[in-house]
Scaffold this active site. Structure first.
Site, PDB file in Angstrom:
ATOM      1  N   ARG A  75     -28.857  59.055 -36.360  1.00 23.47           N
ATOM      2  CA  ARG A  75     -30.198  59.626 -36.188  1.00 23.47           C
ATOM      3  C   ARG A  75     -31.201  58.480 -36.164  1.00 23.47           C
ATOM      4  O   ARG A  75     -30.926  57.410 -36.694  1.00 23.47           O
ATOM      5  CB  ARG A  75     -30.550  60.521 -37.390  1.00 23.47           C
ATOM      6  CG  ARG A  75     -29.592  61.638 -37.658  1.00 23.47           C
ATOM      7  CD  ARG A  75     -29.984  62.888 -36.917  1.00 23.47           C
ATOM      8  NE  ARG A  75     -29.071  63.971 -37.195  1.00 23.47           N
ATOM      9  CZ  ARG A  75     -27.973  64.209 -36.483  1.00 23.47           C
ATOM     10  NH1 ARG A  75     -27.645  63.424 -35.485  1.00 23.47           N
ATOM     11  NH2 ARG A  75     -27.185  65.221 -36.771  1.00 23.47           N
ATOM     12  N   LYS A  97     -28.862  74.143 -45.149  1.00 19.62           N
ATOM     13  CA  LYS A  97     -29.371  74.414 -43.813  1.00 19.62           C
ATOM     14  C   LYS A  97     -28.588  75.542 -43.131  1.00 19.62           C
ATOM     15  O   LYS A  97     -28.719  75.767 -41.942  1.00 19.62           O
ATOM     16  CB  LYS A  97     -29.331  73.122 -42.997  1.00 19.62           C
ATOM     17  CG  LYS A  97     -30.230  72.061 -43.643  1.00 19.62           C
ATOM     18  CD  LYS A  97     -30.491  70.895 -42.749  1.00 19.62           C
ATOM     19  CE  LYS A  97     -29.324  69.950 -42.722  1.00 19.62           C
ATOM     20  NZ  LYS A  97     -29.654  68.739 -41.942  1.00 19.62           N
ATOM     21  N   PRO A 151     -32.981  70.885 -38.254  1.00 18.41           N
ATOM     22  CA  PRO A 151     -33.863  71.528 -39.227  1.00 18.41           C
ATOM     23  C   PRO A 151     -33.674  70.937 -40.615  1.00 18.41           C
ATOM     24  O   PRO A 151     -32.648  70.354 -40.917  1.00 18.41           O
ATOM     25  CB  PRO A 151     -33.380  72.971 -39.214  1.00 18.41           C
ATOM     26  CG  PRO A 151     -31.932  72.854 -38.914  1.00 18.41           C
ATOM     27  CD  PRO A 151     -31.768  71.653 -38.022  1.00 18.41           C
ATOM     28  N   GLU A 152     -34.674  71.082 -41.429  1.00 16.33           N
ATOM     29  CA  GLU A 152     -34.596  70.700 -42.833  1.00 16.33           C
ATOM     30  C   GLU A 152     -34.405  71.988 -43.630  1.00 16.33           C
ATOM     31  O   GLU A 152     -34.689  73.082 -43.141  1.00 16.33           O
ATOM     32  CB  GLU A 152     -35.892  70.017 -43.258  1.00 16.33           C
ATOM     33  CG  GLU A 152     -36.364  68.913 -42.320  1.00 16.33           C
ATOM     34  CD  GLU A 152     -35.709  67.569 -42.591  1.00 16.33           C
ATOM     35  OE1 GLU A 152     -35.260  67.348 -43.725  1.00 16.33           O
ATOM     36  OE2 GLU A 152     -35.644  66.750 -41.665  1.00 16.33           O
TER      37      GLU A 152
END
Ligand SMILES: [Zn+2]
Length: 290
Positions: free
Chosen positions: A262, A51, A2-3
């Site tokens: 990532r 986050k 998630p951001e």
């Protein structure tokens, strides 16, 4: 992954059914806290920190005794890759996943917040919250966002690749992989560009803040200003498709250090700087065809 803007929205949804309300149901289905009794406590506030999500519960007012915390408590959770919070109206069927994936249930008269697949569920004294989130850099969506401090932290390791530095929550809190990639694009450099080579870190930090602010109330992490489906990002998740600005095909490779690596996405024409071997920048000066 998630951001920060997603977590901000989750906090808003949870706040609507929890804040100010007394918990009528509360279950933490994780071994460390399975026996915690939280029903009857009032929820003071739901706070996103980067986050991380903090649900603050009122103390019971009784003096603390050995092994029992009667003061304010904080439920700290993090979504990581797969976690999700869903909010259901009273009587509504829970649809966020099989019951075995439920980690937290918090119910009030207004509704029930159910945490599915949460990899981090931690109950701690509110006084000890810093233990959970004290390492975080300036929070992009926090009331205390401090751009100068974020710039200082980002610049502290000038040799570090920008993509990795942006993902490091100790530098600034709230950036996930979408924004890390898109910010590199907007800065015109590849994710492997050393931070020290950026001419203007202040502008980068300001832009990060702007993007998260703009998206905190809408889904999609839009960075192009175009909310139409498939148009929201410059390069993120667009491998093999044309760059929205110049038409060059977007490339992909991993960035960051395993296991924290990532996917990176970049346009070899719009973005200068190093890239993994064999994936260098396209020659400049020749405008690629659309
Ligand atoms: Zn391009």
């Amino acid at each position: 992954m998630p951001e920060g803007d997603s977590v901000f929205r989750v906090a808003t949804r949870l706040r609507a059914v929890l804040a100010g309300q007394v918990l009528t149901a509360a279950e933490l289905r994780v071994p460390a806290h399975a026996t915690a009794v939280l029903a009857g406590r009032r929820v003071l506030e739901v706070v996103p920190r980067g986050k991380h999500l903090l649900v603050r519960l009122e103390g019971t007012g009784r003096p603390e005794s050995a092994g029992r915390s009667e003061g304010g408590l904080t439920l700290h959770t993090h979504l990581r890759m797969d976690g999700r919070w869903s909010v259901f109206a009273p009587g509504e069927r829970w649809t966020g996943g099989p019951p075995a994936q439920i980690r937290v249930v918090l119910g009030t008269g207004l509704g029930t917040a159910v945490g599915y697949r949460l990899p981090v569920v931690e109950l701690l004294r509110t006084a000890d919250e810093q233990r959970a989130v004290g390492h975080l850099g300036p929070d992009l969506l926090g009331p205390d966002w401090d751009r100068a401090e974020a710039v200082r932290r980002l610049g502290a390791d000038p040799a570090r690749p920008l993509g990795e530095a942006l993902l490091d929550q100790r530098n600034l809190a709230g950036i996930g992989n979408v924004y890390a990639n898109e910010l590199c694009y907007l800065a015109g450099v590849t994710p492997w560009t050393p931070v020290g080579e950026l001419p203007n870190l202040d502008r980068l930090a300001a832009r990060a803040h702007q993007l998260l602010e703009a998206n905190r109330l809408r889904p999609g992490h839009i960075t192009t200003g175009d909310t139409r489906r498939g148009r929201g990002h410059w390069v993120y998740d667009r491998a093999g498709r044309p760059c929205a600005r110049c038409g060059t095909l977007v490339l992909t490779a991993q960035h960051g250090t395993p296991p924290q690596d990532r996917p990176a996405y970049w346009c070899p024409y719009c973005q200068r700087g190093p890239a993994p071997p064999g994936r260098g920048p396209a020659p400049r000066g020749r405008r690629p065809h659309r």
